[in-house]
Motif scaffolding. Structure first.
Motif, PDB file in Angstrom:
ATOM      1  N   VAL A  47      57.146  11.060  10.539  1.00 25.96           N
ATOM      2  CA  VAL A  47      56.530  10.366  11.426  1.00 25.96           C
ATOM      3  C   VAL A  47      54.956  11.326  11.010  1.00 25.96           C
ATOM      4  O   VAL A  47      55.013  12.499  10.760  1.00 25.96           O
ATOM      5  CB  VAL A  47      55.846  10.837  12.888  1.00 25.96           C
ATOM      6  CG1 VAL A  47      55.177  10.693  13.834  1.00 25.96           C
ATOM      7  CG2 VAL A  47      57.133  10.486  13.799  1.00 25.96           C
ATOM      8  N   ALA A  48      53.898  10.724  10.625  1.00 27.31           N
ATOM      9  CA  ALA A  48      52.376  10.848  10.177  1.00 27.31           C
ATOM     10  C   ALA A  48      51.901  11.434  11.002  1.00 27.31           C
ATOM     11  O   ALA A  48      52.023  11.363  12.713  1.00 27.31           O
ATOM     12  CB  ALA A  48      51.750  10.083   9.517  1.00 27.31           C
ATOM     13  N   GLY A  49      50.886  12.403  10.973  1.00 28.14           N
ATOM     14  CA  GLY A  49      49.575  13.397  11.940  1.00 28.14           C
ATOM     15  C   GLY A  49      48.904  12.012  12.583  1.00 28.14           C
ATOM     16  O   GLY A  49      48.652  12.206  13.921  1.00 28.14           O
ATOM     17  N   SER A  50      48.901  11.130  12.323  1.00 27.93           N
ATOM     18  CA  SER A  50      48.495   9.691  12.546  1.00 27.93           C
ATOM     19  C   SER A  50      49.415   9.132  14.551  1.00 27.93           C
ATOM     20  O   SER A  50      48.738   8.290  14.555  1.00 27.93           O
ATOM     21  CB  SER A  50      48.124   8.784  12.447  1.00 27.93           C
ATOM     22  OG  SER A  50      48.427   8.292  11.193  1.00 27.93           O
ATOM     23  N   GLY A  51      50.299   9.905  13.930  1.00 30.13           N
ATOM     24  CA  GLY A  51      51.644   9.080  15.293  1.00 30.13           C
ATOM     25  C   GLY A  51      52.063   7.585  14.538  1.00 30.13           C
ATOM     26  O   GLY A  51      52.698   7.249  15.161  1.00 30.13           O
ATOM     27  N   THR A  52      52.212   7.500  13.089  1.00 33.11           N
ATOM     28  CA  THR A  52      52.055   6.246  12.691  1.00 33.11           C
ATOM     29  C   THR A  52      53.602   6.909  11.691  1.00 33.11           C
ATOM     30  O   THR A  52      53.433   7.665  11.211  1.00 33.11           O
ATOM     31  CB  THR A  52      51.739   5.762  11.581  1.00 33.11           C
ATOM     32  OG1 THR A  52      50.012   5.353  12.505  1.00 33.11           O
ATOM     33  CG2 THR A  52      52.320   5.025  11.028  1.00 33.11           C
ATOM     34  N   PHE A  53      54.942   5.562  11.813  1.00 35.67           N
ATOM     35  CA  PHE A  53      55.893   5.957  11.495  1.00 35.67           C
ATOM     36  C   PHE A  53      56.056   5.836   9.649  1.00 35.67           C
ATOM     37  O   PHE A  53      55.077   4.594   9.666  1.00 35.67           O
ATOM     38  CB  PHE A  53      57.106   5.466  11.524  1.00 35.67           C
ATOM     39  CG  PHE A  53      58.430   5.708  11.454  1.00 35.67           C
ATOM     40  CD1 PHE A  53      58.581   6.931  11.329  1.00 35.67           C
ATOM     41  CD2 PHE A  53      58.631   4.491  10.469  1.00 35.67           C
ATOM     42  CE1 PHE A  53      60.312   6.935  11.631  1.00 35.67           C
ATOM     43  CE2 PHE A  53      59.806   5.482   9.860  1.00 35.67           C
ATOM     44  CZ  PHE A  53      61.304   6.355  10.317  1.00 35.67           C
ATOM     45  N   VAL A  54      55.248   6.506   8.720  1.00 35.01           N
ATOM     46  CA  VAL A  54      55.358   6.095   7.868  1.00 35.01           C
ATOM     47  C   VAL A  54      56.732   5.929   6.622  1.00 35.01           C
ATOM     48  O   VAL A  54      57.739   7.105   7.156  1.00 35.01           O
ATOM     49  CB  VAL A  54      54.755   6.611   6.522  1.00 35.01           C
ATOM     50  CG1 VAL A  54      54.956   6.678   5.271  1.00 35.01           C
ATOM     51  CG2 VAL A  54      53.488   7.407   7.084  1.00 35.01           C
ATOM     52  N   GLY A  55      56.864   4.741   6.273  1.00 34.80           N
ATOM     53  CA  GLY A  55      58.865   4.578   5.915  1.00 34.80           C
ATOM     54  C   GLY A  55      58.467   4.646   4.102  1.00 34.80           C
ATOM     55  O   GLY A  55      57.715   4.833   3.463  1.00 34.80           O
TER      56      GLY A  55
ATOM     57  N   LYS B  10      61.129  -4.016  24.583  1.00 32.67           N
ATOM     58  CA  LYS B  10      60.791  -2.997  25.615  1.00 32.67           C
ATOM     59  C   LYS B  10      60.662  -1.761  25.183  1.00 32.67           C
ATOM     60  O   LYS B  10      60.766  -1.274  24.162  1.00 32.67           O
ATOM     61  CB  LYS B  10      61.667  -2.529  27.276  1.00 32.67           C
ATOM     62  CG  LYS B  10      62.252  -4.402  28.052  1.00 32.67           C
ATOM     63  CD  LYS B  10      63.391  -4.326  29.011  1.00 32.67           C
ATOM     64  CE  LYS B  10      63.714  -5.405  29.439  1.00 32.67           C
ATOM     65  NZ  LYS B  10      64.325  -5.176  30.564  1.00 32.67           N
ATOM     66  N   GLY B  11      59.475  -1.103  26.255  1.00 25.90           N
ATOM     67  CA  GLY B  11      59.130   0.197  25.915  1.00 25.90           C
ATOM     68  C   GLY B  11      57.494   0.205  25.091  1.00 25.90           C
ATOM     69  O   GLY B  11      57.179  -0.701  24.186  1.00 25.90           O
ATOM     70  N   PRO B  12      57.198   1.423  24.777  1.00 30.89           N
ATOM     71  CA  PRO B  12      56.182   1.533  24.030  1.00 30.89           C
ATOM     72  C   PRO B  12      56.406   0.777  22.525  1.00 30.89           C
ATOM     73  O   PRO B  12      57.698   1.001  21.603  1.00 30.89           O
ATOM     74  CB  PRO B  12      55.573   2.776  23.914  1.00 30.89           C
ATOM     75  CG  PRO B  12      57.055   3.691  23.993  1.00 30.89           C
ATOM     76  CD  PRO B  12      58.056   2.603  25.102  1.00 30.89           C
ATOM     77  N   SER B  13      55.391   0.277  21.418  1.00 31.57           N
ATOM     78  CA  SER B  13      55.315  -0.012  19.898  1.00 31.57           C
ATOM     79  C   SER B  13      54.879   1.142  19.397  1.00 31.57           C
ATOM     80  O   SER B  13      54.280   1.659  20.009  1.00 31.57           O
ATOM     81  CB  SER B  13      54.509  -1.215  20.213  1.00 31.57           C
ATOM     82  OG  SER B  13      53.539  -0.791  19.918  1.00 31.57           O
ATOM     83  N   LEU B  14      55.968   0.906  18.218  1.00 30.46           N
ATOM     84  CA  LEU B  14      55.035   2.197  17.244  1.00 30.46           C
ATOM     85  C   LEU B  14      54.418   1.706  16.339  1.00 30.46           C
ATOM     86  O   LEU B  14      55.535   0.790  15.138  1.00 30.46           O
ATOM     87  CB  LEU B  14      56.513   2.832  16.661  1.00 30.46           C
ATOM     88  CG  LEU B  14      56.627   4.054  16.132  1.00 30.46           C
ATOM     89  CD1 LEU B  14      55.277   5.648  16.218  1.00 30.46           C
ATOM     90  CD2 LEU B  14      57.531   4.907  15.440  1.00 30.46           C
ATOM     91  N   PRO B  15      53.668   1.700  15.260  1.00 31.78           N
ATOM     92  CA  PRO B  15      52.501   1.643  14.656  1.00 31.78           C
ATOM     93  C   PRO B  15      54.048   2.172  13.216  1.00 31.78           C
ATOM     94  O   PRO B  15      54.084   3.572  13.216  1.00 31.78           O
ATOM     95  CB  PRO B  15      51.501   1.891  14.269  1.00 31.78           C
ATOM     96  CG  PRO B  15      51.409   3.478  15.364  1.00 31.78           C
ATOM     97  CD  PRO B  15      52.354   3.487  15.958  1.00 31.78           C
ATOM     98  N   VAL B  16      54.008   1.558  12.365  1.00 34.26           N
ATOM     99  CA  VAL B  16      54.784   1.278  11.197  1.00 34.26           C
ATOM    100  C   VAL B  16      53.641   1.569  10.042  1.00 34.26           C
ATOM    101  O   VAL B  16      53.034  -0.116   9.923  1.00 34.26           O
ATOM    102  CB  VAL B  16      55.755   0.810  11.058  1.00 34.26           C
ATOM    103  CG1 VAL B  16      57.277   1.439   9.941  1.00 34.26           C
ATOM    104  CG2 VAL B  16      56.711   1.473  12.452  1.00 34.26           C
ATOM    105  N   THR B  17      54.220   1.717   9.156  1.00 30.96           N
ATOM    106  CA  THR B  17      53.421   1.224   7.506  1.00 30.96           C
ATOM    107  C   THR B  17      54.588   1.605   6.820  1.00 30.96           C
ATOM    108  O   THR B  17      55.676   2.066   6.250  1.00 30.96           O
ATOM    109  CB  THR B  17      52.528   2.146   6.468  1.00 30.96           C
ATOM    110  OG1 THR B  17      52.410   4.070   6.957  1.00 30.96           O
ATOM    111  CG2 THR B  17      50.983   1.838   7.533  1.00 30.96           C
ATOM    112  N   TYR B  18      54.989   1.025   5.011  1.00 34.83           N
ATOM    113  CA  TYR B  18      55.744   0.549   4.635  1.00 34.83           C
ATOM    114  C   TYR B  18      55.230  -0.377   3.302  1.00 34.83           C
ATOM    115  O   TYR B  18      54.785  -1.022   3.198  1.00 34.83           O
ATOM    116  CB  TYR B  18      57.010  -0.079   5.141  1.00 34.83           C
ATOM    117  CG  TYR B  18      57.894  -0.638   3.551  1.00 34.83           C
ATOM    118  CD1 TYR B  18      58.877   0.541   3.971  1.00 34.83           C
ATOM    119  CD2 TYR B  18      58.137  -1.729   2.858  1.00 34.83           C
ATOM    120  CE1 TYR B  18      59.963   0.882   2.156  1.00 34.83           C
ATOM    121  CE2 TYR B  18      59.322  -2.047   2.321  1.00 34.83           C
ATOM    122  CZ  TYR B  18      59.731  -0.547   1.968  1.00 34.83           C
ATOM    123  OH  TYR B  18      60.617  -1.139   1.253  1.00 34.83           O
TER     124      TYR B  18
END
Length: 116
Positions: free
Chosen positions: A89-97, A61-69
């Motif tokens: 977390v990057a400036g775009s709101g994407t989580f960068v692994g 549940k809850g909001p999804s978070l975009p991720v790049t890896y």
């Protein structure tokens, strides 16, 4: 040996307070964290040498978070599986692994019986 390292790392990560997507979706850029959550089915896209996907809280549940890896992707990685990933977390709101930090938690073969 690799399995033992993964088990120790997973046990350690559980004790360090990994954050779920709902806790990071509005985080300030540059916020470092260990992300844990469930990969959204159908969200995985190959992107050059890496992958992009979305993660929701472990309860689905809850909001999804975009991720790049970019790095080694474990064989059991797929939609619906729980992951642990270190990054920011990057400036775009994407989580960068960070490279080589993606761990896929396999579903347990032990389940609890519902009340009968």
């Amino acid at each position: 040996m690799l399995l033992a390292v993964a088990l120790v790392y997973t046990s350690f990560s559980a004790a360090t307070g990994a954050k779920e997507p709902s806790e990071l979706v509005n985080a300030a850029p540059g916020t470092s964290a260990q992300l844990t959550g469930e990969v959204v089915k159908g969200s995985i896209k190959r992107d050059g040498n890496g992958i992009a996907f979305r993660v929701v809280d472990r309860d689905g549940k809850g909001p999804s978070l975009p991720v790049t890896y970019v790095g080694t992707v474990p064989d059991p990685f797929r939609g619906g599986r729980e992951i642990v990933l270190t990054g920011a977390v990057a400036g775009s709101g994407t989580f960068v692994g960070e490279p080589e930090t993606l761990i896929t938690k396999c579903p347990s073969k032990f389940t609890t019986k519902s009340d009968v």
